[in-house]
Design a protein around this motif. Structure first.
Motif, mmCIF file in Angstrom:
data_model
loop_
_atom_site.group_PDB
_atom_site.id
_atom_site.type_symbol
_atom_site.label_atom_id
_atom_site.label_comp_id
_atom_site.label_asym_id
_atom_site.label_seq_id
_atom_site.Cartn_x
_atom_site.Cartn_y
_atom_site.Cartn_z
ATOM 1 N N ALA A 90 14.027 50.257 26.389
ATOM 2 C CA ALA A 90 12.626 49.852 26.497
ATOM 3 C C ALA A 90 11.890 50.545 27.634
ATOM 4 O O ALA A 90 10.658 50.575 27.649
ATOM 5 C CB ALA A 90 12.551 48.335 26.690
ATOM 6 N N CYS A 91 12.643 51.118 28.582
ATOM 7 C CA CYS A 91 11.989 51.736 29.740
ATOM 8 C C CYS A 91 11.218 52.987 29.342
ATOM 9 O O CYS A 91 11.690 53.809 28.562
ATOM 10 C CB CYS A 91 13.022 52.105 30.801
ATOM 11 S SG CYS A 91 13.606 50.714 31.760
ATOM 12 N N ASP A 92 10.037 53.116 29.901
ATOM 13 C CA ASP A 92 9.289 54.347 29.760
ATOM 14 C C ASP A 92 9.775 55.323 30.833
ATOM 15 O O ASP A 92 10.155 54.917 31.920
ATOM 16 C CB ASP A 92 7.788 54.074 29.950
ATOM 17 C CG ASP A 92 7.309 52.980 29.012
ATOM 18 O OD1 ASP A 92 7.116 53.267 27.830
ATOM 19 O OD2 ASP A 92 7.133 51.836 29.479
ATOM 20 N N GLY A 93 9.749 56.597 30.526
ATOM 21 C CA GLY A 93 10.159 57.576 31.519
ATOM 22 C C GLY A 93 9.148 57.686 32.641
ATOM 23 O O GLY A 93 8.033 57.168 32.538
ATOM 24 N N PRO A 94 9.521 58.343 33.722
ATOM 25 C CA PRO A 94 10.811 58.985 33.931
ATOM 26 C C PRO A 94 11.822 58.027 34.550
ATOM 27 O O PRO A 94 11.463 56.953 35.016
ATOM 28 C CB PRO A 94 10.469 60.098 34.931
ATOM 29 C CG PRO A 94 9.364 59.505 35.757
ATOM 30 C CD PRO A 94 8.559 58.653 34.800
ATOM 31 N N PHE A 95 13.092 58.463 34.554
ATOM 32 C CA PHE A 95 14.144 57.762 35.272
ATOM 33 C C PHE A 95 14.310 58.486 36.609
ATOM 34 O O PHE A 95 14.678 59.660 36.647
ATOM 35 C CB PHE A 95 15.454 57.777 34.478
ATOM 36 C CG PHE A 95 15.388 56.947 33.225
ATOM 37 C CD1 PHE A 95 15.793 55.624 33.232
ATOM 38 C CD2 PHE A 95 14.906 57.491 32.043
ATOM 39 C CE1 PHE A 95 15.733 54.853 32.085
ATOM 40 C CE2 PHE A 95 14.832 56.730 30.887
ATOM 41 C CZ PHE A 95 15.242 55.402 30.901
ATOM 42 N N THR A 96 14.018 57.794 37.689
ATOM 43 C CA THR A 96 13.971 58.426 39.003
ATOM 44 C C THR A 96 15.228 58.106 39.791
ATOM 45 O O THR A 96 15.448 56.948 40.173
ATOM 46 C CB THR A 96 12.734 57.944 39.787
ATOM 47 O OG1 THR A 96 11.562 58.167 39.000
ATOM 48 C CG2 THR A 96 12.609 58.698 41.105
ATOM 49 N N PRO A 97 16.082 59.105 40.053
ATOM 50 C CA PRO A 97 17.299 58.833 40.825
ATOM 51 C C PRO A 97 17.008 58.777 42.319
ATOM 52 O O PRO A 97 16.194 59.544 42.840
ATOM 53 C CB PRO A 97 18.192 60.037 40.492
ATOM 54 C CG PRO A 97 17.226 61.148 40.227
ATOM 55 C CD PRO A 97 16.010 60.504 39.612
ATOM 56 N N ARG A 98 17.665 57.875 43.004
ATOM 57 C CA ARG A 98 17.516 57.749 44.447
ATOM 58 C C ARG A 98 18.869 57.436 45.065
ATOM 59 O O ARG A 98 19.601 56.589 44.553
ATOM 60 C CB ARG A 98 16.529 56.620 44.804
ATOM 61 C CG ARG A 98 15.106 56.863 44.352
ATOM 62 C CD ARG A 98 14.223 55.661 44.600
ATOM 63 N NE ARG A 98 12.849 55.902 44.220
ATOM 64 C CZ ARG A 98 11.904 54.965 44.148
ATOM 65 N NH1 ARG A 98 12.238 53.707 44.439
ATOM 66 N NH2 ARG A 98 10.678 55.265 43.810
ATOM 67 N N THR A 99 19.172 58.107 46.155
ATOM 68 C CA THR A 99 20.388 57.766 46.885
ATOM 69 C C THR A 99 20.108 56.603 47.819
ATOM 70 O O THR A 99 18.963 56.387 48.237
ATOM 71 C CB THR A 99 20.888 58.973 47.695
ATOM 72 O OG1 THR A 99 19.846 59.399 48.582
ATOM 73 C CG2 THR A 99 21.266 60.123 46.782
ATOM 74 N N LEU A 100 21.142 55.844 48.116
ATOM 75 C CA LEU A 100 21.011 54.717 49.036
ATOM 76 C C LEU A 100 21.331 55.207 50.443
ATOM 77 O O LEU A 100 22.443 55.650 50.718
ATOM 78 C CB LEU A 100 21.966 53.593 48.637
ATOM 79 C CG LEU A 100 21.973 52.367 49.555
ATOM 80 C CD1 LEU A 100 20.590 51.723 49.593
ATOM 81 C CD2 LEU A 100 23.010 51.367 49.085
#
Length: 223
Positions: A90-100
């Motif tokens: 269901a998510c609209d793009g984009p998929f944003t990667p982030r490091t912790l």
């Protein structure tokens, strides 16, 4: 990893209902999925996965391509309940990667005239719900210290920093311990035990050794 569900995509309305008015979270083995409804009605979905530090450079996932990133993410959550993985579709793009990224627990600095730090700049810690509260308390305590000693702002800042260092270190240790419980092998069981066996504070629970996802759980006393 962060994505947004605006309720208009395929299955968006049904998936969004799982979040209700506030938030939802599910925990697995070194993985979690959290969703939070914003004031504008959108739902922000966060996918947390414990990986090697260089994973973003080596995973080969083209995060700029929402469709391919979505398929890769579905593969990582393939054994999760369909009610949860529906949020990925269901998510609209984009998929944003982030490091912790976090600061060392107990970080301090020498007093410096005319400048100080507060919030994440002073004590960036794992996102388990304490950092924002610490930031607001920092602002209130700094304002009170400056208002109480208007003749010597440097002394006021030193007083603020002395107190802040101590309470921030306590909160950072607690945040790291909670993150070790949630993002661990059998994270759901560890989290359930945490809530069942302690009314408040942190439990004596096993946690991953040094943040290594492949390390065996070890008994240790958490603060």
């Amino acid at each position: 990893m962060r994505a947004v569900l605006d309720g208009l995509g395929q299955g968006g309305v049904a998936a969004g209902r799982q979040v209700r008015p506030a938030a939802a979270r599910a925990i697995g083995d070194n993985q979690s999925l959290a969703a939070q409804r914003n004031g504008d009605g959108r739902v922000c979905v966060y996918f947390s996965i414990r990986t090697p530090e260089n994973w973003l450079d080596t995973c080969g996932i083209p995060f700029s391509d929402a469709a391919r990133a979505r398929e890769a993410l579905k593969g990582m959550y393939a054994d999760w309940a369909p009610q949860l993985t529906a949020l990925i579709d269901a998510c609209d793009g984009p998929f944003t990667p982030r490091t912790l990224t976090v600061l060392p627990v107990g970080l301090t600095w020498p007093p410096t005239a005319g400048v100080t730090l507060l919030g994440d700049a002073a004590h960036l810690m794992p996102p388990v719900g304490m950092g924002a509260n610490m930031a607001m308390l920092d602002a209130a305590e700094l304002a009170l210290a400056l208002a109480a000693d208007r003749t010597d702002p440097f002394a006021a800042v030193r007083a603020y920093e002395t107190a802040m260092f101590e309470r921030a270190a306590t909160a950072a240790r607690a945040s790291a311990a909670v993150m070790d419980i949630v993002m661990s092998r059998d994270g759901a069981r560890n989290t359930l035990d945490f809530f069942q066996s302690h009314d408040a504070g942190l439990p004596d629970r096993p946690g991953p050794s040094g943040g290594n996802p492949d390390a065996p759980l070890q008994e240790r006393s958490l603060p």
